[in-house]
Write an enzyme that holds these catalytic residues in place. Structure first.
Site, PDB file in Angstrom:
ATOM      1  N   LYS A 180       0.843  -0.855   0.010  1.00 34.10           N
ATOM      2  CA  LYS A 180       0.447  -0.050  -0.061  1.00 34.10           C
ATOM      3  C   LYS A 180       0.996   1.777  -0.147  1.00 34.10           C
ATOM      4  O   LYS A 180       2.382   1.112   0.512  1.00 34.10           O
ATOM      5  CB  LYS A 180      -0.826  -0.146   1.193  1.00 34.10           C
ATOM      6  N   GLY A 209     -26.411   2.381   3.323  1.00 36.37           N
ATOM      7  CA  GLY A 209     -25.589   2.729   2.541  1.00 36.37           C
ATOM      8  C   GLY A 209     -25.784   2.646   0.264  1.00 36.37           C
ATOM      9  O   GLY A 209     -25.987   1.588   0.158  1.00 36.37           O
ATOM     10  N   VAL A 210     -26.567   3.283  -0.196  1.00 37.06           N
ATOM     11  CA  VAL A 210     -26.533   3.062  -1.829  1.00 37.06           C
ATOM     12  C   VAL A 210     -25.871   3.908  -3.134  1.00 37.06           C
ATOM     13  O   VAL A 210     -26.559   4.934  -3.849  1.00 37.06           O
ATOM     14  CB  VAL A 210     -28.041   2.506  -2.210  1.00 37.06           C
ATOM     15  N   GLY A 211     -24.810   3.980  -2.440  1.00 41.36           N
ATOM     16  CA  GLY A 211     -23.930   4.419  -3.344  1.00 41.36           C
ATOM     17  C   GLY A 211     -23.247   3.642  -4.785  1.00 41.36           C
ATOM     18  O   GLY A 211     -24.078   2.321  -4.803  1.00 41.36           O
ATOM     19  N   ASN A 212     -22.214   3.909  -4.937  1.00 43.99           N
ATOM     20  CA  ASN A 212     -22.549   3.380  -6.852  1.00 43.99           C
ATOM     21  C   ASN A 212     -22.439   1.471  -6.626  1.00 43.99           C
ATOM     22  O   ASN A 212     -23.009   0.849  -7.767  1.00 43.99           O
ATOM     23  CB  ASN A 212     -20.734   3.359  -7.534  1.00 43.99           C
ATOM     24  N   VAL A 213     -21.527   1.332  -5.842  1.00 42.22           N
ATOM     25  CA  VAL A 213     -21.123  -0.136  -5.465  1.00 42.22           C
ATOM     26  C   VAL A 213     -22.634  -1.025  -5.046  1.00 42.22           C
ATOM     27  O   VAL A 213     -23.283  -1.959  -5.859  1.00 42.22           O
ATOM     28  CB  VAL A 213     -20.691  -0.736  -4.823  1.00 42.22           C
ATOM     29  N   ALA A 214     -23.445  -0.319  -4.292  1.00 41.88           N
ATOM     30  CA  ALA A 214     -24.460  -0.980  -3.423  1.00 41.88           C
ATOM     31  C   ALA A 214     -25.731  -0.633  -4.383  1.00 41.88           C
ATOM     32  O   ALA A 214     -26.370  -1.551  -4.512  1.00 41.88           O
ATOM     33  CB  ALA A 214     -24.503  -0.074  -2.321  1.00 41.88           C
TER      34      ALA A 214
END
Length: 364
Positions: free
Chosen positions: A80, A180-185
């Site tokens: 990382k 949470g309903v962002g792009n992935v969700a």
């Protein structure tokens, strides 16, 4: 901070401090383990309170990538980078080009990618100086937006967890509470809706909630109401540390499976939900679709091949449940054991090979 003692305790291989006065670059590359292959892990840019905090974060995240890549079945180790600075105002082209030269100097021991505070455009700048970078723009041979692929992996892992909890992996008629309903969700919700699941959603953004309601007929609830819903599956897809003393007593779901990182606030919370009989799909395994996807770029990206590998998250999660039952341990520990056993097997094989080579040479 006693750096060598810290590194020795967790068996880190390398810590690289990078600075470029002209561009203002201050970066730390941490390489934890390369037993399985070159270290792959993203570059994070953040306003750390101190240099010590930045070093600790780089080391912690690198070790996490070792486990994530190993459990995902990738022939890659863990690393990382953190860049100290405000990504909103401290970025410049020269900074990322200078950083790319440092990566090139590691000669393939470390491969980077996009992370918090960095973008596809930043990866393109790094790519001007080195080929040891993934997640570049489509014009540079990228795999593109990783959100749908990550969501597909979570969907597969959720089905495996459902089979463990309910006896079969069908999500038809199951109620899934999505935090949470962002792009992935949102992409995950599409998969769930298409199969016939019922959705309950929440988010800090009213716009995101309404989008899910309009697209999937989801039921919207308040931020703090999501934990206590009468749901079969709880899908944390936002904040970390949300499985904690306050939320566990509220949970009615039999399965926890979502995209959020570091869902357990502390290890004992993993122990508690295990004792309660809740089936938990370890976060760094179920959300590994993104890293599996970008790793495929290293062989010349093929989306069909990448999706097939991401589909394998189903089998990986199932294997974790087998280890959990075999060793009578919670699934979060079983995930670590899966990764550690794979690294140990490769290390042993490599050691035996080197010993054979040494014996052959000594007989000449």
């Amino acid at each position: 901070m006693e750096i060598f003692k810290y590194m020795e305790n967790q068996d880190y291989e390398q810590l690289v401090i990078c600075q470029d006065k002209a561009s203002g670059l201050k970066a730390i590359i941490a390489i934890h383990d390369t037993t399985l292959g070159p270290a792959l892990g993203g570059t994070r840019m953040w306003t750390y309170a101190s240099e010590e905090e930045a070093i600790e974060d780089a080391l912690r995240l690198a070790r996490g990538m070792t486990y994530k890549n190993a459990a995902a079945g990738l022939n890659l180790g863990g690393g990382k980078t953190v860049i100290i600075g405000d990504p909103r105002k401290d970025k410049n082209d020269e900074m990322f080009r200078a950083f790319g030269r440092y990566i090139e100097g590691l000669n393939g021991r470390y491969i980077t990618a996009e992370d918090v505070g960095t973008t596809e455009a930043d990866m393109d700048l790094i790519h001007l100086e080195t080929d040891y970078v993934t997640g570049t723009s489509s014009g540079a041979g990228s795999s593109g937006n990783p959100s749908p692929v990550t969501a597909f992996g979570i969907y597969q892992g959720m089905k495996a967890a459902a089979k463990e909890a309910f006896g079969n992996d069908s999500l038809v008629g199951k109620t899934v509470a999505v935090q949470g309903v962002g792009n992935v969700a949102f992409a995950l919700c599409q998969y769930l809706h298409d199969e016939g699941a019922k959705l309950i959603v929440t988010d800090i953004s009213e716009e995101a909630i309404q989008r899910a309601v309009n697209a999937f007929g989801a039921t919207a609830v308040g931020i703090d109401e999501i934990y206590g819903q009468e749901a079969d599956i709880f899908a944390p897809c936002a904040l970390g540390a949300i499985i904690n003393d306050e939320t566990i007593p509220q949970l009615k779901a039999k399965v926890i499976a979502g995209s959020a990182n570091n869902q357990l606030k502390n290890p004992e919370h993993g122990d508690r939900i295990h004792e309660m009989g809740i089936v938990y799909a370890p976060d760094y395994v179920i959300n590994s679709g993104g890293v599996i996807n970008v790793a495929d770029e290293l062989a010349g990206y093929n989306r069909e091949r990448a999706m097939k590998r991401v589909e394998g998250i189903y089998d990986t999660i199932s294997k974790i449940f087998e280890i959990s039952k075999r060793d009578n341990i919670p699934s979060y520990l079983a995930a670590d054991r899966l990764a550690e056993e794979r690294i140990a097997r490769v290390a042993k094989s490599r050691s035996q090979f080197l010993q054979t080579e040494k014996n052959v040479l000594s007989q000449r």
